[in-house]
Write a protein that holds these residues in place. Structure first.
Motif, short mmCIF file in Angstrom:
data_model
loop_
_atom_site.label_atom_id
_atom_site.label_comp_id
_atom_site.label_asym_id
_atom_site.label_seq_id
_atom_site.Cartn_x
_atom_site.Cartn_y
_atom_site.Cartn_z
N UNK A 3 0.81 -1.22 0.00
CA UNK A 3 0.00 0.00 0.00
C UNK A 3 0.85 1.27 0.00
N UNK A 4 1.96 1.24 -0.70
CA UNK A 4 2.85 2.40 -0.75
C UNK A 4 2.16 3.63 -1.32
N UNK A 5 1.17 3.40 -2.17
CA UNK A 5 0.47 4.50 -2.81
C UNK A 5 -0.67 5.07 -1.97
N UNK A 6 -0.92 4.50 -0.80
CA UNK A 6 -2.02 4.98 0.04
C UNK A 6 -1.62 6.21 0.83
N UNK A 23 -4.77 10.01 12.42
CA UNK A 23 -3.86 9.15 13.16
C UNK A 23 -4.11 7.66 12.87
N UNK A 24 -5.37 7.30 12.61
CA UNK A 24 -5.68 5.91 12.25
C UNK A 24 -5.08 5.55 10.90
N UNK A 25 -5.17 6.48 9.96
CA UNK A 25 -4.58 6.25 8.63
C UNK A 25 -3.06 6.16 8.76
N UNK A 26 -2.48 7.02 9.58
CA UNK A 26 -1.04 7.00 9.81
C UNK A 26 -0.61 5.68 10.44
N UNK A 27 -1.38 5.16 11.37
CA UNK A 27 -1.05 3.88 12.01
C UNK A 27 -0.92 2.77 10.97
N UNK A 28 -1.83 2.75 10.01
CA UNK A 28 -1.78 1.73 8.96
C UNK A 28 -0.52 1.89 8.12
N UNK A 29 -0.18 3.13 7.81
CA UNK A 29 1.00 3.41 7.00
C UNK A 29 2.27 3.00 7.76
N UNK A 52 4.80 11.44 8.29
CA UNK A 52 5.54 10.19 8.39
C UNK A 52 6.69 10.30 9.39
N UNK A 53 7.36 11.44 9.42
CA UNK A 53 8.42 11.66 10.41
C UNK A 53 7.86 11.58 11.82
N UNK A 54 6.71 12.21 12.02
CA UNK A 54 6.05 12.14 13.32
C UNK A 54 5.70 10.70 13.67
#
Length: 76
Positions: A3-6, A23-29, A52-54
């Motif tokens: 899912x690199x493109x998500x 934050x939920x979307x970030x968790x998945x990433x 992403x840094x965060x």
């Protein structure tokens, strides 16, 4: 990376207006980054870089977020 493109969940002001969902979307990433054992995550988007840094820092991960041009320069 799976899912690199998500989306990373930042999407400009989305992360401010819809912080919990962001934050939920970030968790998945971040989970996908961990699974891929990525040491470097490349993005050309400034808000993705911040998000992403965060995410990496808040999970105690040592990976780097770099602009593709930085990554290319490092390869030389």
């Amino acid at each position: 990376m799976k899912e690199a493109d998500r989306c990373c969940g930042s999407a400009g002001s989305f992360s401010i207006i819809h912080h919990d969902l962001s934050m939920k979307v970030l968790e998945r990433k971040i989970s996908n980054i961990v699974t891929a054992k990525a040491e470097v995550v490349a993005t050309s988007c400034p808000t993705c870089t911040m998000q992403l840094s965060y995410g990496l820092k808040s999970h105690g991960l040592t990976g780097q977020v770099m602009h593709p041009v930085q990554l290319l320069a490092k390869s030389y």
